[in-house]
Design a protein around this motif. Structure first.
Motif, PDB file in Angstrom:
ATOM      1  N   LYS A  48     114.705 -11.071  43.930  1.00 45.81           N
ATOM      2  CA  LYS A  48     116.012 -11.809  44.199  1.00 45.81           C
ATOM      3  C   LYS A  48     115.569 -13.209  44.362  1.00 45.81           C
ATOM      4  CE  LYS A  48     118.365  -8.398  47.357  1.00 45.81           C
ATOM      5  NZ  LYS A  48     118.389  -8.301  48.584  1.00 45.81           N
ATOM      6  N   ASN A  49     116.196 -14.177  43.571  1.00 44.46           N
ATOM      7  CA  ASN A  49     115.729 -15.623  43.595  1.00 44.46           C
ATOM      8  C   ASN A  49     116.123 -16.239  45.038  1.00 44.46           C
ATOM      9  OD1 ASN A  49     115.156 -18.041  43.061  1.00 44.46           O
ATOM     10  ND2 ASN A  49     116.623 -18.431  41.065  1.00 44.46           N
ATOM     11  N   THR A  50     115.305 -16.007  45.956  1.00 41.44           N
ATOM     12  CA  THR A  50     115.501 -16.658  47.338  1.00 41.44           C
ATOM     13  C   THR A  50     114.053 -17.454  47.933  1.00 41.44           C
ATOM     14  OG1 THR A  50     115.613 -15.864  49.619  1.00 41.44           O
ATOM     15  CG2 THR A  50     114.650 -14.271  47.976  1.00 41.44           C
ATOM     16  N   SER A  51     114.308 -18.420  48.783  1.00 43.67           N
ATOM     17  CA  SER A  51     113.510 -19.051  49.219  1.00 43.67           C
ATOM     18  C   SER A  51     112.635 -18.340  50.300  1.00 43.67           C
ATOM     19  CB  SER A  51     114.026 -20.515  49.727  1.00 43.67           C
ATOM     20  OG  SER A  51     114.484 -21.118  48.624  1.00 43.67           O
ATOM     21  N   ASN A  52     113.398 -17.214  50.705  1.00 41.23           N
ATOM     22  CA  ASN A  52     112.631 -16.454  51.874  1.00 41.23           C
ATOM     23  C   ASN A  52     112.396 -15.087  51.398  1.00 41.23           C
ATOM     24  OD1 ASN A  52     111.822 -16.010  54.253  1.00 41.23           O
ATOM     25  ND2 ASN A  52     113.974 -15.870  55.293  1.00 41.23           N
ATOM     26  N   PRO A  53     111.303 -14.642  50.525  1.00 39.25           N
ATOM     27  CA  PRO A  53     111.121 -13.350  50.098  1.00 39.25           C
ATOM     28  C   PRO A  53     110.603 -12.670  51.177  1.00 39.25           C
ATOM     29  CG  PRO A  53     109.527 -14.899  49.342  1.00 39.25           C
ATOM     30  CD  PRO A  53     110.503 -15.739  49.807  1.00 39.25           C
ATOM     31  N   ARG A  54     110.897 -11.396  51.240  1.00 37.32           N
ATOM     32  CA  ARG A  54     110.661 -10.257  52.176  1.00 37.32           C
ATOM     33  C   ARG A  54     110.063  -9.090  51.617  1.00 37.32           C
ATOM     34  NH1 ARG A  54     111.814 -11.401  57.294  1.00 37.32           N
ATOM     35  NH2 ARG A  54     113.405 -13.358  57.641  1.00 37.32           N
ATOM     36  N   GLN A  57     109.084  -7.869  47.659  1.00 37.10           N
ATOM     37  CA  GLN A  57     108.990  -9.149  46.773  1.00 37.10           C
ATOM     38  C   GLN A  57     107.964 -10.089  47.343  1.00 37.10           C
ATOM     39  OE1 GLN A  57     112.751 -10.935  46.219  1.00 37.10           O
ATOM     40  NE2 GLN A  57     111.863 -12.765  45.280  1.00 37.10           N
TER      41      GLN A  57
ATOM     42  N   ARG B  37     111.999 -22.199  42.425  1.00 34.17           N
ATOM     43  CA  ARG B  37     111.749 -22.746  43.626  1.00 34.17           C
ATOM     44  C   ARG B  37     110.885 -23.765  43.551  1.00 34.17           C
ATOM     45  NH1 ARG B  37     108.804 -18.054  46.509  1.00 34.17           N
ATOM     46  NH2 ARG B  37     110.563 -17.088  46.059  1.00 34.17           N
ATOM     47  N   ARG B  40     113.675 -26.515  42.786  1.00 30.77           N
ATOM     48  CA  ARG B  40     114.241 -26.730  44.042  1.00 30.77           C
ATOM     49  C   ARG B  40     113.719 -27.665  45.094  1.00 30.77           C
ATOM     50  NH1 ARG B  40     116.151 -21.390  43.870  1.00 30.77           N
ATOM     51  NH2 ARG B  40     114.762 -20.894  45.738  1.00 30.77           N
TER      52      ARG B  40
END
Lengths: 299, 161
Positions: A48-54, A57, B37, B40
């Motif tokens: 997922k394109n997230t800033s908080n990978p878990r 990922q 990222r 951003r």
């Protein structure tokens, strides 16, 4: 003891498919490839394109970032880094998993019986060996003596050994890198990719490195460079094979001598050696890739 | 050592598949995420720098305004103090005038009351004299003689005054 000390320098054939012999090292390599590809597929589906990978990922990002930084530290150029990364990353992960898989319980110890005899014959031989041993012990009891003579024991062991020669127990799994064919394949890929990267970066002038008539010294240097490419294959292949195979032999010998506790430090050592060898192969390939992108004058 | 070309080829193909899979399924998408990222973060940093500049500008303006307001406030206070002083003096002067008028009025009132009291005391004294005289004479004067006596006495008192 003979079964525990099974050491073979070459991989053993398990079965054949269409005339191609499938060895135990090939099977292990396929398992490793399957594991890596499954991991990649799993990561791809959960990415997922997230800033908080878990979770997974996060772990995958850690691996990729570490490898990216490792490669970028050598190349210093983002374009080169992105080009080399899949090869270097694959070398490191594939060799590392192959090396470490050999340390798992079952690899090298789970075996299948193979030989000229059929399964029924195997069973018959095993029964005969047991019968011979029981007979010797019964005889000793009949004579009201618990001492078995050395002659009788030797006779029994010789019988059993003679029967075992007809049957060979082959490990189902053997670390891929403990097979010279695998390491030669890896070395050939590394050297071939080096040439492709060199031509891609410098065009046909890359071959000036090997064939250079500008001066007698450069001509001689070219010949040396050409020889060094073949030496690289041999060096890559035998370094990796030698280290991993030696580790396997060491563990087999130590485990057969003193099976409890004593082999543990050697397992730790082999974990370290497995990582170092994977790193050495990957780093050397990386350095050769990077050198191939620089013209001969820049060297 | 048994070197088999088929096994080498098998391993080359096997590893090539792994390189392809790792490249397309792991490195490419993860690096794409890294790039996005990083983009951003760069945009955020740019916005933060912009906001910081704007904040510095606002802070500068605030300080200037604050200094100007301080100056203005001090001027207002000075003017107010001056006006208050003026008003104080005016109020005091007005109070003095009013106090003087009140004093004059009270003095006049006092004079009037003093005269009235004096007159009343005259009457009281006349009545007292009459009463004493009656006792001295020991007879009751009739209305006509009494009136005559009062008048005579009053005339003498007025004369005395």
């Amino acid at each position: 003891m003979a079964a525990e000390l099974h050491i073979s320098i070459s991989a053993e054939t398990l079965f054949s498919i269409g005339g191609i012999a499938i060895t135990n090292s090939m099977l292990t390599s396929l398992v490793v490839s399957g594991l890596i590809i499954s991991f990649c597929l799993l990561v791809r589906t959960q990415l997922k394109n997230t800033s908080n990978p878990r979770g997974l990922q996060n772990f995958a990002e850690w691996i990729v970032e570490s490898l990216h930084n490792l490669v970028h530290g050598v190349t210093g150029d983002l374009k080169k880094t992105r080009l080399f990364l899949p090869f270097i990353g694959s070398f490191l992960l594939w060799i590392l998993l192959n090396n470490w898989l050999g340390l798992l319980p079952g690899v090298g110890t789970i075996r299948i019986l193979e030989g000229e005899t059929t399964t029924e014959e195997h069973a018959s031989i095993v029964e005969q060996v047991h019968a011979a041993e029981t007979e010797i012990i019964d005889d000793a009891h009949t004579q009201e003596s618990l001492v078995i003579s050395n002659e009788e024991l030797e006779t029994g062991n010789e019988t059993a050994a003679a029967e075992e020669h007809a049957v060979t127990a082959i490990p189902i799994f053997r670390p891929g890198t403990a097979d010279l064919n695998t390491t030669i394949a890896l070395a050939l890929i590394s050297v071939f990719v080096t040439q492709v990267i060199g031509v891609n970066a410098l065009g046909l002038s890359y071959f000036k490195k090997y064939v250079n008539f500008s001066s007698p010294i450069m001509f001689f240097v070219g010949i040396l460079e050409l020889v060094s490419e073949f030496a690289k294959v041999i060096s890559f292949a035998f370094r990796l094979f030698g280290n991993i195979f030696a580790g396997e032999v060491l563990l087999v010998v130590i485990s057969s001598l003193i099976p409890l506790i004593v082999p543990m430090p050697f397992y730790g050592l082999e974990l370290f050696v497995g990582f170092i060898q994977a790193l050495v192969f990957a780093m050397l390939s990386l350095v050769f890739f990077n050198m191939a992108t620089q013209s001969h004058d820049q060297h | 050592m048994d070197i088999q070309l088929t096994q080498i080829l098998f391993q080359i193909i096997n590893f090539s598949v792994v390189v392809g899979a790792v490249g397309f399924l792991l490195f490419k998408p993860v690096l794409k995420i890294f790039d996005e990222r990083a983009k951003r973060i760069a945009e955020g940093e740019k916005a933060a720098t912009k906001a910081q500049t704007a904040y510095a500008e606002i802070e500068k303006n605030r300080k200037l305004t604050e200094a100007s307001l301080k100056k203005e406030r001090s001027e207002i206070v000075k003017a107010a103090q001056a006006e208050a002083l003026e008003r104080k003096e005016a109020i005091i002067a007005d109070a003095k005038v009013k106090a003087k008028a009140l004093t004059t009025e009270l003095q006049a009132q006092w004079e009037t009351e003093k005269i009235a009291l004096f007159k009343k005391s005259q009457t009281d004294m006349a009545e007292a004299v009459l009463s004493i005289s009656e006792k001295v004479i020991a007879s009751t004067l009739d209305k006509k003689n009494a009136q005559k006596l009062i008048d005579t006495e009053l005339k003498e008192i007025i004369k005395a005054l």
